[in-house]
Design a protein around this motif. Sequence first.
Motif: not given
Length: 364
Positions: A111-127
Motif C-alpha cells: 500500500l505504500i506504493m499507492k500512497l507515495f506514488k513517486n517513490l524511487n528508494q525503499i529501505y526495509l532492514e530489520e523489520v
Amino acid sequence: MIRQVFFDSFICSHLISVFSLLKLMQNYSYVAIFSFLLCGFVHTAEITVKFSKDLSTTPLTYSCSLINQTYLIDDVTLRVLGSHKRGLGNADVTIFNASHSQDDLQKFPTLIMKLFKNLNQIYLEEVNLKVLDESSFNASANNLETLVFGEDNIQHIDSGAFKTLINLQTLSFDYNVIDNISDDAFIGLSNLKSLTFNGNNFTSFSSALLKPLTSLTHLSISDNPITQLSDDTFTALTRLSILNLSNNDLRSISSSLFSSLSNLKLLDLSGNNINSIETGFLITWPSYASLNLVENECVDKDFDQIGSEVWPLAVVEDELEKCFVNYEDDKSLSEKTDDSVEVSSGGNDEETGAVATNSSESGE
C-alpha cells in the motif's frame, strides 16, 4: 527534490531539540512544538519523517509527522500517514525508510506504493520481512531505482517478484536467510546494475537466475556456503566489472568459469578453500583486472592489476603453479576412479555370464 527518511524516537528527540533552537523564530516553530508533544509523550511513536527541500542547501526538517493514523496490511499494522509541510504532499515523497523501526512487517507493504506514488528508494532492514512474491510490486512501482532488504528473514523469492521494476538499478538482500530463488525471479530487471546477496544460505547459484541481468556491473555473493558453480553461471553478465565471491566454500575453479567476463576489474575469491585451478585460467583474463586469492589452500595472495609491472602475467602463473598441478592431479585421480568403476562393472558382467553358462551346462 523532496526526500523522506524515517528515524527512531531516540534520534527524533535530538532532531527536535536542534530544530527548535534553529527555527524557533521562524514559521516552522509550531511544527517543532507539535513534534515535541508527540515524541515526548506518545510512546507508541515508532516512525518519524524528515523532508529536504533543496539538497544543495542545508535541509529544513521536521519530525514525528508519520504517526496517529494506521491501516492494516493483512494482519500487520503500519503507521505511514500524517501531516506535511505546507505546500508538500505524498506525491513529494521519494524515499521510504522503515529500517530498524521495530515493526514486524512479514510481507512487503504494497500500500505504500499507492500512497507515495513517486517513490524511487525503499529501505526495509530489520523489520522481519519474510515474503517477496509476484504481488509485492505493482505497475505503480516502476519509478523505483533502489531496494534494500537487509537483516530480515527472507528465505525464498518467488517467480516474477520484480517484473514491474523496469528502472531498478540497485537491489540488496544482505544477511537474510535465502537459500532458494526461483529462476524467473529477476525477469524484468534488465537495467539492474548492482545486486548483493552477502550473508545468506546459498550452496550454489543458477545461471538461469542471472540471465535477465544483462546490465549488471556489480555482483556480491560473499559469506555464503557455496561449494561449486557451474561453468555457465556468469555467461550472461558480460558487463560485470566487480564480482565478490569471498568467504564461501569453493574448492576448485575451472578455466571457463569467468571467461565471459571481459569487462571484469576485480574478482574477489578470498577466504574460500580453493585448492585447485585449471591450467589456462588466465588465458582470457582481462588486462589489469585484479584477483584476490588471499586465504585459500593452494595460494594466499592478492594480485592487484594482473598484467601490470607489479604483477606480470608470467609471474602470476608461477604463483598459481601449485593450484594448476593440483587440478591436473585431481583430474587424473578422477579419471582413474572412473576407469576403475568401469572395469569393476565389466568384471561383474563376465562373472554373471559365467554363472549363467554353468547353470545352462548343469541343466543339460
